[in-house]
Design an enzyme around this catalytic site. Structure first.
Site, PDB file in Angstrom:
ATOM      1  N   GLY A 196    -141.500  13.740 -82.688  1.00 29.50           N
ATOM      2  CA  GLY A 196    -140.799  13.008 -83.753  1.00 29.50           C
ATOM      3  C   GLY A 196    -140.463  14.040 -85.065  1.00 29.50           C
ATOM      4  O   GLY A 196    -140.323  13.013 -86.133  1.00 29.50           O
ATOM      5  N   ALA A 197    -141.116  15.254 -84.961  1.00 29.08           N
ATOM      6  CA  ALA A 197    -140.816  16.073 -86.676  1.00 29.08           C
ATOM      7  C   ALA A 197    -140.055  16.509 -86.907  1.00 29.08           C
ATOM      8  O   ALA A 197    -140.019  16.657 -87.759  1.00 29.08           O
ATOM      9  CB  ALA A 197    -142.248  16.857 -86.084  1.00 29.08           C
TER      10      ALA A 197
ATOM     11  N   GLY B  20    -137.923  12.261 -90.882  1.00 28.12           N
ATOM     12  CA  GLY B  20    -138.531  11.046 -91.270  1.00 28.12           C
ATOM     13  C   GLY B  20    -139.639  10.896 -91.027  1.00 28.12           C
ATOM     14  O   GLY B  20    -140.325  12.083 -91.756  1.00 28.12           O
TER      15      GLY B  20
ATOM     16  N   GLY C 119    -142.053  11.283 -88.976  1.00 28.11           N
ATOM     17  CA  GLY C 119    -142.775  12.772 -88.004  1.00 28.11           C
ATOM     18  C   GLY C 119    -142.593  13.904 -89.083  1.00 28.11           C
ATOM     19  O   GLY C 119    -143.709  14.755 -88.857  1.00 28.11           O
TER      20      GLY C 119
ATOM     21  N   SER D 162    -146.802   0.002 -84.375  1.00 26.31           N
ATOM     22  CA  SER D 162    -146.015  -0.568 -85.558  1.00 26.31           C
ATOM     23  C   SER D 162    -146.392  -1.730 -85.672  1.00 26.31           C
ATOM     24  O   SER D 162    -147.404  -2.657 -85.316  1.00 26.31           O
ATOM     25  CB  SER D 162    -144.284  -0.179 -84.561  1.00 26.31           C
ATOM     26  OG  SER D 162    -143.552  -1.427 -85.595  1.00 26.31           O
TER      27      SER D 162
ATOM     28  N   TYR E 148    -138.822  -3.818 -78.321  1.00 25.93           N
ATOM     29  CA  TYR E 148    -139.612  -2.410 -78.792  1.00 25.93           C
ATOM     30  C   TYR E 148    -140.788  -3.329 -78.943  1.00 25.93           C
ATOM     31  O   TYR E 148    -142.056  -2.196 -79.259  1.00 25.93           O
ATOM     32  CB  TYR E 148    -138.424  -2.650 -80.060  1.00 25.93           C
ATOM     33  CG  TYR E 148    -139.187  -1.311 -81.263  1.00 25.93           C
ATOM     34  CD1 TYR E 148    -139.155  -0.398 -81.005  1.00 25.93           C
ATOM     35  CD2 TYR E 148    -139.837  -2.165 -82.561  1.00 25.93           C
ATOM     36  CE1 TYR E 148    -139.902   0.285 -82.028  1.00 25.93           C
ATOM     37  CE2 TYR E 148    -140.346  -1.810 -83.077  1.00 25.93           C
ATOM     38  CZ  TYR E 148    -140.503   0.216 -83.187  1.00 25.93           C
ATOM     39  OH  TYR E 148    -140.869   0.936 -83.853  1.00 25.93           O
TER      40      TYR E 148
END
Length: 312
Positions: free
Chosen positions: A21-22, A25, A27, A150, A175
Site C-alpha cells: 500500500g505504498a 497515503g 504507505g 487501526s 472493517y
C-alpha cells in the site's frame, strides 16, 4: 498549520524493506522515510502506473533511492502467490516487511474472486498469505514484520460465524473484524517465531487519524463521493487540530519496524490526545488482541482458508 514531525531512524543501507500500500497515503510516507534512511524499497502495488509515479516522487526527495515496483492485488490469492514466487526465485532476504495496505468500509458487501469479503481478504488474508509464502526470505533476513492495525481494532469483534459477512453486512463492523484478525495474526507470528526460532520480530503499529484515500471517493468500490468524515479529517489536518498528516501518521510504523528500541509483540502508535496524532510511542495492546486462543484460532483458520501451511 500542522507541525512537521520526525524521528531518528537507523542507517538502513543495504536492507530490503517491503511495504504494501505504498503508492499513496501513509504507505507512501512509510516507504519515503525508510528510503531516506537508506533502505532499498520494494513496493508491491495494485496499480503499477500509480506505483511508478510514487517511486518518482520518492526519488525526488531522496535522489538515488533504490525502489522496485511489483504488481500485487492483496485481495487475490493468485496475485499474492505470483509475487511470492518471483521473490523466492530471486532469493534476496527481506529485512523489513510492513503490512500497511488496506480497504475500509465499502458501503455494500463486495466479494473477491476467491469468495471472501473484500476487507477480510485484503486487510488480513492477503497479508497472512504473503508472510506465509515469504517466510524463507523473512527468516533469512531476521526480518522485522510490522502490521498496521487501526483504532478500529479496539472495538467490535471477529465475526467468527460469518467471516465473509454473507449475512447482515455492516461496513464498520466488518472493517474492525478484519483489523482484529490482522492484529491477532501479528501477535501469533511473534509467538511462533519465538517457539520455532525463526528470528522474526513481529509487532503492530497504528497511524491514529489522518486524511488518506481510505474514506475518499472510490467509485470502483461503490463509493461515489468522499465521505463526510474524510472531509472533516482533511480540514482538521490542514489546521493541525487533533489529527495528523500522512507523514506524521507513518512514523509509528517506521518506528515499530526500524527502531532498535521497538520490540516484538508490542503496539506502537501516536502518543497525542486519544492517540489520534503525534510522535510514536508504545501503547497498551488492545484487549481484543491479547486473546491467545483467538490468535491461534485465526492462524489455523487462515491456513485452512488459504490452503497454505506456515512452516519454518
Amino acid at each position: 498549520m500542522p507541525k512537521t514531525l520526525d524521528i531518528p531512524v537507523p542507517d538502513l543501507t543495504g536492507r530490503l524493506a517491503l511495504v504494501t500500500g505504498a503508492s499513496d497515503g501513509v504507505g507512501f510516507e512509510i516507504a519515503a522515510r525508510l528510503a531516506r534512511a537508506g533502505a532499498d524499497i520494494l513496493m508491491p502495488v495494485r496499480n503499477p502506473e500509480k506505483g511508478e509515479a510514487a517511486a518518482a516522487r520518492i526519488r525526488e526527495r531522496t535522489p538515488g533511492a533504490g525502489i522496485r515496483i511489483r504488481p500485487l492485488d492483496l485481495s487475490s490469492l493468485e496475485s499474492v502467490a505470483s509475487l511470492a514466487d518471483q521473490l523466492l526465485a530471486e532469493g534476496r532476504a527481506i529485512d523489513i516487511q510492513i503490512n500497511n495496505a488496506g480497504v475500509m468500509t465499502p458501503p455494500t458487501r463486495r466479494s473477491t474472486d476467491d469468495g471472501f469479503e473484500l476487507q477480510f481478504a485484503t486487510n488480513h488474508l492477503g497479508h497472512f498469505a504473503l508472510v506465509a509464502r515469504l517466510l524463507p526470505l523473512l527468516t533469512a533476513g531476521n526480518a522485522r514484520v510490522t502490521s498496521q492495525a487501526s483504532l478500529a481494532a479496539d472495538q467490535g469483534a471477529i465475526n467468527w460465524d460469518d467471516l465473509s459477512w454473507e449475512r447482515g453486512y455492516d461496513p464498520m463492523k466488518a472493517y474492525s473484524s478484519s483489523k482484529i484478525a490482522l492484529g491477532l495474526f501479528a501477535m501469533e507470528l511473534q509467538r511462533r517465531s519465538d517457539a520455532a526460532g525463526w528470528g522474526i520480530r513481529s509487532n503492530l503499529s497504528h497511524p491514529g487519524i489522518t486524511p488518506t484515500n481510505l474514506l475518499a471517493a472510490q467509485p470502483g468500490m461503490g463509493r461515489a463521493q468522499d465521505t463526510g468524515a474524510v472531509k472533516v479529517i482533511r480540514a482538521m489536518s490542514r489546521l493541525g487540530i487533533l489529527v495528523g498528516t500522512p507523514a506524521s501518521a507513518a512514523l509509528s510504523a517506521v518506528y515499530a519496524a526500524a527502531s532498535p528500541d521497538a520490540a516484538g509483540g508490542r503496539l506502537y502508535g501516536p502518543k497525542g490526545f486519544q492517540h489520534l496524532s503525534g510522535l510514536p510511542a508504545e501503547q497498551r495492546v488492545y484487549s481484543r488482541l491479547q486473546d491467545d486462543a483467538g490468535a491461534r484460532r485465526i492462524w489455523d483458520l487462515s491456513e485452512r482458508l488459504l490452503g497454505v501451511k506456515v512452516a519454518g
